[in-house]
Design a protein around this motif. Structure first.
Motif, PDB file in Angstrom:
ATOM      1  N   PHE B  55       0.824  -1.212   0.000  1.00  0.00           N
ATOM      2  CA  PHE B  55       0.000   0.000   0.000  1.00  0.00           C
ATOM      3  C   PHE B  55       0.860   1.265   0.000  1.00  0.00           C
ATOM      4  CE2 PHE B  55      -2.696   3.345   1.529  1.00  0.00           C
ATOM      5  CZ  PHE B  55      -3.926   3.078   0.971  1.00  0.00           C
ATOM      6  N   ASP B 117      -4.297   0.834  -8.897  1.00  0.00           N
ATOM      7  CA  ASP B 117      -4.961  -0.445  -8.727  1.00  0.00           C
ATOM      8  C   ASP B 117      -5.879  -0.407  -7.503  1.00  0.00           C
ATOM      9  OD1 ASP B 117      -5.186  -3.072  -9.705  1.00  0.00           O
ATOM     10  OD2 ASP B 117      -4.015  -3.795  -8.002  1.00  0.00           O
ATOM     11  N   ILE B 118      -5.557   0.468  -6.560  1.00  0.00           N
ATOM     12  CA  ILE B 118      -6.328   0.525  -5.316  1.00  0.00           C
ATOM     13  C   ILE B 118      -7.384   1.628  -5.443  1.00  0.00           C
ATOM     14  CG2 ILE B 118      -6.199   0.944  -2.825  1.00  0.00           C
ATOM     15  CD1 ILE B 118      -3.298  -0.083  -2.934  1.00  0.00           C
ATOM     16  N   ASP B 119      -8.643   1.223  -5.276  1.00  0.00           N
ATOM     17  CA  ASP B 119      -9.757   2.126  -5.541  1.00  0.00           C
ATOM     18  C   ASP B 119      -9.647   3.455  -4.787  1.00  0.00           C
ATOM     19  OD1 ASP B 119     -12.567   2.602  -6.559  1.00  0.00           O
ATOM     20  OD2 ASP B 119     -12.870   2.776  -4.403  1.00  0.00           O
ATOM     21  N   VAL B 120      -9.310   3.387  -3.503  1.00  0.00           N
ATOM     22  CA  VAL B 120      -9.306   4.624  -2.716  1.00  0.00           C
ATOM     23  C   VAL B 120      -8.209   5.582  -3.202  1.00  0.00           C
ATOM     24  CG1 VAL B 120      -7.789   3.890  -0.808  1.00  0.00           C
ATOM     25  CG2 VAL B 120      -9.630   5.519  -0.359  1.00  0.00           C
TER      26      VAL B 120
END
Lengths: 162, 192
Positions: B55, B117-120
């Motif tokens: 992350f 790739d990470i929605d948020v």
């Protein structure tokens, strides 16, 4: 209430995506909280509260304390819930694919008003939850790799039909 | 994101760096970011720790991508251009950590500006660029916001995730870099 909880526990990730958007834009953050991991829920508040926090220093100060103070969380949820409801948005969600990532993670690929998106899920004690941290590809175990290889060569064991 | 506490923590960190006599150079080299001051044994991380590494790598990319986009909108403001170069070093350092711990990065399109790739993080990118497009002042405030976010997340990773020494050292260096960026954006805001 019992039935509602039981229903949520059994929900599959693709169903949660539909319910997430419906709850989000109707300002039902209590439900949104129930389908996200705590860390992801906090991040969702920060992300959707971004506009408000730039406009309102009081909201920004409260947003920074949501993980430590229950009263701040309540104030932020109330303000954000009103804001989300007032947006009057009802996006069209179409599920494209659900992909397993190891045994307790899934990725749902979908479109929100034709924009391609994806959400990660992890299986927690209380069911599938949206988890922004669950996107890391999980390496396959040797057993899984061998099983896949074995399945791939299975047709060669077929007996001739004639 | 409490500024006075953060500033005092930072002073403590700086004085430790100066005492150790190993400070300055390490802040400017991605290799130094990633290696830390001495070679350490690679330990096995928990799934949660690995998720955090994955992350943070992408969160560093968020900063770079937003600064590239805002830098194109406000070419006369040099802060974005100089900090985006530093953010690339942050990305490299976080990437090297991921590689060290054998994290599969195949789903991350590092070259794709504004692709996440990470929605948020994708949501953040759009909202921050949108906010920054309002005016130069808004854009610099976005810079302040991103750096405060990075500092808060790195601090949580350092203090709450029980990371091994090599990860902690890299994250401390990244956090120190973020404090410098924060000061640069705050300084630029006073000149607007």
């Amino acid at each position: 209430m019992q039935d509602k909880v039981a229903d949520e526990v059994l929900m599959e990730p693709e169903m949660i995506v539909y319910r997430y958007y419906k709850a989000l834009y109707s300002g039902d953050l209590e439900f949104v909280k129930s389908i996200m991991t705590p860390k992801s829920y906090s991040m969702m508040l920060e992300s959707f509260g971004l506009k408000l926090s730039f406009k309102d220093p009081f909201f920004k100060a409260e947003l920074e304390k949501v993980e430590e103070e229950a009263s701040s969380l309540k104030k932020v949820e109330k303000a954000l819930s009103d804001d989300l409801r007032s947006r009057n948005v009802s996006p069209e969600i179409d599920i494209l694919e659900v992909e397993a990532n190891g045994s307790i993670r899934k990725t749902v690929y979908y479109t929100e008003d034709e924009k391609r998106k994806n959400l990660y899920f992890s299986k927690e004690d209380s069911g599938w939850k949206i988890n922004y941290y669950a996107g890391r590809p999980i390496p396959q175990s040797h057993f899984t790799s061998i099983k896949k290889w074995f399945i791939s060569i299975l047709p060669s064991f077929k007996l001739p039909t004639s | 994101m409490n500024n006075s506490t953060d500033q005092s923590k930072r002073r403590g960190f700086l004085s430790k760096m100066l005492t150790a006599g190993a400070g300055g150079v390490a802040l400017f080299s991605s290799a130094a970011y990633a290696r830390g001051r001495k070679a350490t044994r690679t330990v096995k991380l928990t799934e949660e720790q690995l998720d955090e590494l994955y992350f943070i790598y992408q969160e560093e990319k968020l900063a770079r991508d937003v600064y590239i986009t805002l830098g194109e909108m406000y070419p006369a403001e040099n802060t974005f251009a100089s900090i985006q170069l530093s953010e690339q070093r942050h990305i490299d350092a976080a990437q090297q950590l991921c590689e060290k711990y054998k994290i599969d990065l195949s789903r991350v399109n590092e070259e794709g500006i504004g692709n996440f790739d990470i929605d948020v993080l994708q949501e953040y990118y759009h909202k921050l660029v949108d906010q920054g497009s309002e005016s130069l002042t808004s854009a610099l405030e976005v810079g302040v916001f991103i750096e405060e976010l990075d500092i808060a997340d790195l601090t949580k990773a350092i203090e709450e995730m029980d990371m091994p020494d090599d990860v902690t050292r890299v994250y401390e260096n990244l956090r120190e870099g973020s404090y410098n960026h924060l000061e640069a954006f705050q300084g630029a805001l006073t000149r607007v």
